[in-house]
Write a protein that holds these residues in place. Structure first.
Motif, PDB file in Angstrom:
ATOM      1  N   ALA A  64      -8.746  14.400   6.963  1.00  0.00           N
ATOM      2  CA  ALA A  64      -9.352  13.104   6.649  1.00  0.00           C
ATOM      3  C   ALA A  64      -9.109  12.151   7.807  1.00  0.00           C
ATOM      4  O   ALA A  64      -8.249  12.382   8.657  1.00  0.00           O
ATOM      5  CB  ALA A  64      -8.754  12.533   5.373  1.00  0.00           C
ATOM      6  N   LYS A  68      -7.173   6.842   5.145  1.00  0.00           N
ATOM      7  CA  LYS A  68      -6.927   7.296   3.766  1.00  0.00           C
ATOM      8  C   LYS A  68      -5.441   7.372   3.474  1.00  0.00           C
ATOM      9  O   LYS A  68      -4.648   7.724   4.326  1.00  0.00           O
ATOM     10  CB  LYS A  68      -7.535   8.679   3.550  1.00  0.00           C
ATOM     11  CG  LYS A  68      -8.977   8.637   3.194  1.00  0.00           C
ATOM     12  CD  LYS A  68      -9.382   9.865   2.461  1.00  0.00           C
ATOM     13  CE  LYS A  68     -10.817   9.651   2.033  1.00  0.00           C
ATOM     14  NZ  LYS A  68     -11.365  10.790   1.405  1.00  0.00           N
ATOM     15  N   MET A  73      -5.731  11.366  -0.603  1.00  0.00           N
ATOM     16  CA  MET A  73      -6.015  12.699  -0.062  1.00  0.00           C
ATOM     17  C   MET A  73      -5.551  13.799  -1.006  1.00  0.00           C
ATOM     18  O   MET A  73      -6.234  14.798  -1.184  1.00  0.00           O
ATOM     19  CB  MET A  73      -5.347  12.864   1.303  1.00  0.00           C
ATOM     20  CG  MET A  73      -6.001  12.056   2.391  1.00  0.00           C
ATOM     21  SD  MET A  73      -5.180  12.276   3.972  1.00  0.00           S
ATOM     22  CE  MET A  73      -5.385  14.035   4.225  1.00  0.00           C
ATOM     23  N   SER A  77      -7.976  16.496  -2.724  1.00  0.00           N
ATOM     24  CA  SER A  77      -7.815  17.861  -2.214  1.00  0.00           C
ATOM     25  C   SER A  77      -7.889  18.927  -3.299  1.00  0.00           C
ATOM     26  O   SER A  77      -8.118  20.092  -3.000  1.00  0.00           O
ATOM     27  CB  SER A  77      -6.467  17.991  -1.503  1.00  0.00           C
ATOM     28  OG  SER A  77      -5.405  17.985  -2.436  1.00  0.00           O
TER      29      SER A  77
END
Length: 187
Positions: A64, A68, A73, A77
């Motif tokens: 990313a 972020k 994340m 994910s």
């Protein structure tokens, strides 16, 4: 299971952390805005890495842009969907928002993080335990191995389209190295 995880962390499924690496200055203003990391004071990309208690990379998020948060994340994910009731995972302070997400999911997954110094001026004796640090240090060692190849130093913006493949290959190289832990090693 390595000795350093017994008895307190013998149910550990994964240890996660995020690493950032510098990238070239993006060509467009929009990309510059989402890639600028105030923490690193530069343009970065970042990735969540999960390792097994034995020290092997078992999870890698998509790369990313630097703005972020670690928690964003992790949620995006899909890692949390892989965890099962009774699992324990270790993270650092940058993943504090994950506790709420796990609580809302209804699954009984335990997240272990170092204590926060909130309105107090110092930690209590119980909070200064080094048990969490003793097992979390292994993910830091893996992150260091990712950087050894220097492949992730200042990624050119024209390679950003294949950055996930580049990071994946670095993870493969790390997993091909000798383990960071031996079975008779407590650290």
């Amino acid at each position: 299971m390595p000795e350093c995880f017994s008895p307190g962390y013998s149910d550990t499924r994964v240890i996660i952390d995020c690493t950032e690496f510098r990238i070239e200055v993006p060509p467009t203003v929009d990309d510059r805005v989402v890639c600028y990391s105030h923490y690193k004071k530069g343009f970065t990309a970042k990735v969540i890495i999960g390792i097994t208690p034995g020290g092997f990379i078992c999870f890698k998020s998509k790369v990313a842009r630097g703005r972020k948060t670690n928690s964003q994340m992790t949620v995006e994910s899909g890692l949390l969907g892989l965890l099962e009731t009774g699992d324990v995972f270790l993270a650092d302070k940058g993943f504090a928002e994950i506790k709420k997400v796990l609580g809302d999911s209804g699954r009984e997954v335990k997240i272990v993080m170092p204590p926060f110094l909130t309105k107090k001026h110092e930690f209590s004796k119980k909070e200064t335990t080094y048990e969490v640090a003793r097992v979390r240090i292994h993910v830091e060692r893996i992150m260091q191995r990712l950087r050894v190849y220097r492949v992730l130093d200042k990624i050119p913006h024209n390679l950003f389209s294949c950055i996930d493949d580049i990071v994946h290959m670095c993870c493969v190289l790390v997993n091909l190295q000798p383990p960071i832990l031996s079975t008779n090693n407590s650290m």
